[in-house]
Design a protein around this motif. Structure first.
Motif, PDB file in Angstrom:
ATOM      1  N   LYS A 187       0.830  -1.107  -0.106  1.00 15.85           N
ATOM      2  CA  LYS A 187      -0.003  -0.128  -0.078  1.00 15.85           C
ATOM      3  C   LYS A 187       0.923   1.267  -0.132  1.00 15.85           C
ATOM      4  O   LYS A 187       0.626   2.103  -0.863  1.00 15.85           O
ATOM      5  N   ARG A 190       2.388   1.832  -3.234  1.00 16.55           N
ATOM      6  CA  ARG A 190       1.391   2.442  -4.262  1.00 16.55           C
ATOM      7  C   ARG A 190       1.250   3.631  -4.074  1.00 16.55           C
ATOM      8  O   ARG A 190       1.057   4.402  -4.954  1.00 16.55           O
ATOM      9  N   GLU A 191       1.110   4.028  -2.879  1.00 19.70           N
ATOM     10  CA  GLU A 191       1.105   5.557  -2.681  1.00 19.70           C
ATOM     11  C   GLU A 191       2.042   6.484  -3.289  1.00 19.70           C
ATOM     12  O   GLU A 191       2.013   7.200  -3.767  1.00 19.70           O
ATOM     13  N   VAL A 210       1.950   6.461  -7.034  1.00 18.81           N
ATOM     14  CA  VAL A 210       0.713   7.476  -7.303  1.00 18.81           C
ATOM     15  C   VAL A 210       1.313   8.992  -7.083  1.00 18.81           C
ATOM     16  O   VAL A 210       1.045   9.588  -8.249  1.00 18.81           O
ATOM     17  N   GLU A 211       2.052   9.150  -6.153  1.00 20.25           N
ATOM     18  CA  GLU A 211       2.589  10.612  -5.918  1.00 20.25           C
ATOM     19  C   GLU A 211       3.718  10.670  -7.153  1.00 20.25           C
ATOM     20  O   GLU A 211       3.754  11.834  -7.696  1.00 20.25           O
ATOM     21  N   TRP A 260       3.834   9.508 -10.058  1.00 18.31           N
ATOM     22  CA  TRP A 260       3.438   9.473 -11.255  1.00 18.31           C
ATOM     23  C   TRP A 260       2.625  11.113 -11.525  1.00 18.31           C
ATOM     24  O   TRP A 260       2.776  11.750 -12.452  1.00 18.31           O
ATOM     25  N   VAL A 261       2.119  11.388 -10.662  1.00 14.72           N
ATOM     26  CA  VAL A 261       1.401  12.696 -10.608  1.00 14.72           C
ATOM     27  C   VAL A 261       2.248  13.893 -10.435  1.00 14.72           C
ATOM     28  O   VAL A 261       2.150  14.847 -11.314  1.00 14.72           O
ATOM     29  N   PHE A 319       3.744  14.018 -13.919  1.00 11.60           N
ATOM     30  CA  PHE A 319       2.758  14.557 -14.897  1.00 11.60           C
ATOM     31  C   PHE A 319       2.988  16.148 -14.725  1.00 11.60           C
ATOM     32  O   PHE A 319       2.803  16.854 -15.836  1.00 11.60           O
ATOM     33  N   VAL A 320       2.856  16.612 -13.220  1.00  7.16           N
ATOM     34  CA  VAL A 320       2.453  18.107 -13.209  1.00  7.16           C
ATOM     35  C   VAL A 320       3.874  18.741 -13.664  1.00  7.16           C
ATOM     36  O   VAL A 320       3.553  19.919 -14.284  1.00  7.16           O
ATOM     37  N   VAL A 327       4.124  18.959 -17.690  1.00 13.93           N
ATOM     38  CA  VAL A 327       3.301  19.967 -18.125  1.00 13.93           C
ATOM     39  C   VAL A 327       3.527  21.268 -17.911  1.00 13.93           C
ATOM     40  O   VAL A 327       3.468  22.206 -18.555  1.00 13.93           O
ATOM     41  N   MET A 339      -3.993  13.093  -3.726  1.00 14.26           N
ATOM     42  CA  MET A 339      -3.141  12.531  -4.538  1.00 14.26           C
ATOM     43  C   MET A 339      -3.847  11.282  -5.496  1.00 14.26           C
ATOM     44  O   MET A 339      -3.644  11.263  -6.691  1.00 14.26           O
ATOM     45  N   TYR A 370      -4.387  11.476  -9.450  1.00 16.06           N
ATOM     46  CA  TYR A 370      -3.784  10.248 -10.101  1.00 16.06           C
ATOM     47  C   TYR A 370      -4.939   9.896 -11.035  1.00 16.06           C
ATOM     48  O   TYR A 370      -4.792   9.506 -12.370  1.00 16.06           O
ATOM     49  N   ILE A 402      -3.636  11.125 -14.379  1.00 10.91           N
ATOM     50  CA  ILE A 402      -2.851   9.946 -15.194  1.00 10.91           C
ATOM     51  C   ILE A 402      -3.615   8.870 -15.965  1.00 10.91           C
ATOM     52  O   ILE A 402      -3.288   8.421 -16.985  1.00 10.91           O
ATOM     53  N   LEU A 442      -3.817  21.174 -16.505  1.00 10.89           N
ATOM     54  CA  LEU A 442      -2.726  20.513 -17.096  1.00 10.89           C
ATOM     55  C   LEU A 442      -3.011  19.862 -18.329  1.00 10.89           C
ATOM     56  O   LEU A 442      -2.277  19.684 -19.125  1.00 10.89           O
ATOM     57  N   VAL A 480      -3.351  21.616 -21.391  1.00 11.64           N
ATOM     58  CA  VAL A 480      -1.996  21.881 -22.042  1.00 11.64           C
ATOM     59  C   VAL A 480      -1.655  20.831 -22.806  1.00 11.64           C
ATOM     60  O   VAL A 480      -1.132  20.833 -24.004  1.00 11.64           O
TER      61      VAL A 480
END
Lengths: 343, 262
Positions: free
Chosen positions: A3, A6-7, A10-11, A13-14, A17-18, A21, B49, B53, B57, B161, B164
């Motif tokens: 878990k 996974r967290e 996730v963080e 990936w986010v 991405f942020v 971009v 978060m 995601y 994502i 985002l 964009v």
């Protein structure tokens, strides 16, 4: 543990991405702002009476190349101040021209800069740069349409050449008559009548013309090659110089004659004494010839008296005979004198 | 009671219901905005978060495909018309302006409303019908803070985002068609694309995307909370969420364009 992983995933990936971009957004912003990030730009203020819709972001062209953009437009004491941000420094010369032009038929504006003639001096630093009034294509089109409408009205009102041509039967009839005359003329030409008809139909005229043209061609060839007097005159500088010298001499002689210089000049002068003397001489000669003609004096008698002529003729014959005798006796006398001279 | 009176009564009741729903949605939104300061606090960070995601994502594959093909379609349609006049090199301008001003934010909003918004409505609707939301309230947990706020924060952050991202892929999709189908060089395409668009277009588009994020979160959560009648109600809420989101996005999108470009 899974878990937690996974967290974290996730963080990540986010966050990735942020972050990605936001970088893209930053690049996008820099590119769309059209201001080079590290590039130096040159700002100039140009005054216009009117800008005709020019706005911030419009392109600036110099000699057809895009060298920057309009960065700001503001009203300024009855004028419009246009600030341009250029990639290159601008050097304006006397006679420069700055004008707002349409970027395409569909609209849009650009600022066009013409620096001025190359040989012209540069404008002084600090001189107010002024742009020309823009040309409004739609206004011009409206004027053209108005003019066209007025023309159509005139035509409809049978005014002017075109109006009369379209509405007046007399002109049509005249035109018809002219057409008939032209037809007759063409018939005569077809039949070979008249000078032009013969020229068109008669081979003799053509041949003569051809011969004439051939001769003219030969002459022109000779002239070009510098043959003959005229050819030499055209081609040789020496002949031209001689001719020029001759003309100068003639001019000098005529000037001297006009000035009464020299014998001939004095003779031509109005108050010349020589002329009077010559007249007197001529009178004396006339008198002498008249006396001779009348048989006066020795020369007159010699000319007029036949007895004297015969006497003189006989005398000459006798003198010639005496000379011949002397020539024949000369060798004997010479021999005798040599012989007797030896002793 | 005669028909016109009954009809007027029904219309009045619908208007009152509409205003009631709007009022409820606005109160929910205000509460969520109030709690958004806690979005990345220790208690909400994980949920925020996760929502980011899911929204960002997880939506990327579908947004990638849609954005690429939207750009390609735009380039092909405008390019074929421009080709008739020999002006196909300007497709870059057309694609870039349309994508940055409108299609980028709008298409990403539609995709998110259809995928994430419907999922939010279904999830909250299920929680409502299974009385989980009631349980939260019994435990003194504010459903707006626990359910709405993370979703709202995730959507308002991720929507610009994604817009964009959609813009970039749409322009690249147009470039693919321009270079392969219309014989326009990549350089000419990009020069024209970046020549017409301005920063204003980009940031007005981002503002739209931001507002669309608020709309999607508000409509989806509100429809979820309004769910009744079990599984059938969940389906109805999901459908309504998508339909209402689309309509509101269209209307608000027009208003923003009207506000900034006229």
């Amino acid at each position: 543990m899974d878990k937690f992983r996974r967290e974290i995933s996730v963080e990540i990936w986010v966050g990735l991405f942020v972050f990605s971009v936001l970088i893209a957004l930053g690049i996008f912003t820099i590119v769309l702002s059209r201001d080079g990030f590290m590039k130096k730009s040159y700002t100039y203020e140009i005054f216009f009476q009117e800008v005709g819709g020019l706005s911030e972001g419009d392109n600036v062209f110099l000699r057809g190349l895009n060298i920057g953009r309009v960065s700001q437009t503001t009203l300024n004491n009855g004028d419009v101040s246009v600030f341009v941000s250029l990639n290159e420094p601008l050097t304006l010369r006397e006679g420069y021209r700055i004008e707002v032009a349409n970027s395409s038929l569909l609209g849009g504006k650009v600022l066009k800069i013409f620096e001025g003639p190359k040989e012209a001096p540069n404008i002084e630093a600090g001189t107010e740069i002024r742009g020309k009034l823009p040309v409004d294509v739609l206004d011009q089109l409206g004027t053209a349409v108005s003019g066209l409408q007025a023309m159509i009205d005139n035509v409809n009102a049978k005014q002017g050449t075109l109006g009369k041509l379209l509405n007046d039967d007399e002109i049509y009839n005249n035109l018809l008559a002219v057409t008939d005359d032209l037809r007759v003329l063409s018939d005569r030409l077809e039949k070979g009548e008249g000078t032009i008809g013969k020229l068109l139909k008669d081979d003799v005229v053509y041949n003569e013309l051809e011969t004439f043209l051939a001769n003219a061609s030969t002459i022109s060839d000779r002239l070009v090659q510098g043959e003959g007097a005229l050819g030499k005159l055209l081609s040789e500088d020496e002949v031209y110089d001689d001719l020029k010298q001759l003309m100068a001499n003639v001019r000098e002689v005529s000037d001297r004659l006009a000035a009464g210089e020299g014998a001939l000049g004095e003779l031509l002068a109005e108050d010349s004494t020589m002329s009077a003397d010559l007249e007197k001489t001529m009178a004396s000669l006339r008198s002498i010839t008249e006396s001779v003609d009348e048989g006066e004096g020795t020369l007159g008698k010699l000319v007029k008296d036949e007895a004297l002529y015969d006497e003189a003729s006989r005398l000459i014959k006798e003198v010639r005979a005496a000379v011949d005798d002397m020539r024949e006796a000369s060798p004997i006398s010479t021999f005798s004198s040599v012989l007797f001279g030896a002793f | 009671m005669c028909y016109p009176v009954r009809s007027a009564e029904r219309t009045g009741a619908r208007i009152i219901q509409l205003l009631h729903n709007i009022g409820h949605a606005m109160i929910m939104l205000m509460e969520a905005v109030w709690f958004s300061r806690l979005a990345f606090g220790p208690r909400s960070r994980r949920e925020t978060m996760t929502q980011m995601y899911v929204t960002g994502i997880k939506s990327l594959p579908v947004i990638t495909v849609v954005a690429l093909f939207i750009g390609m379609i735009l380039a092909l349609q405008t390019g074929l018309e421009l080709q008739r006049y020999g002006q196909e090199k300007y497709i870059g301008s057309a694609v870039a302006v349309v994508m940055i001003r409108e299609m980028g934010p709008f298409m990403s909003a539609l995709i998110i409303a259809a995928s994430v918004g419907s999922a939010i409505a279904a999830q909250i609707g299920t929680m409502v019908v299974s009385e989980e939301v009631a349980a939260l309230e019994v435990m003194s947990i504010n459903p707006n803070r626990f359910l709405v706020m993370p979703r709202l924060v995730a959507l308002v952050i991720m929507m610009p985002l994604l817009a964009v991202y959609t813009n970039i892929l749409g322009i690249l999709g147009g470039a693919v068609v321009g270079t392969t189908q219309l014989d326009v060089s990549f350089r000419a395409y990009m020069d024209n694309a970046l020549d017409i668009a301005h920063n204003k277009d980009l940031y007005v588009g981002l503002l739209k995307a931001f507002i669309f994020g608020i709309i999607i979160a508000t409509v989806a959560c509100h429809q979820g909370f309004m769910t009744t009648e079990g599984a059938v109600g969940v389906g109805r809420s999901t459908r309504r969420s998508v339909v209402v989101s689309f309509l509101v996005i269209l209307v608000i999108g027009y208003m923003i364009t009207r506000l900034f470009y006229i």
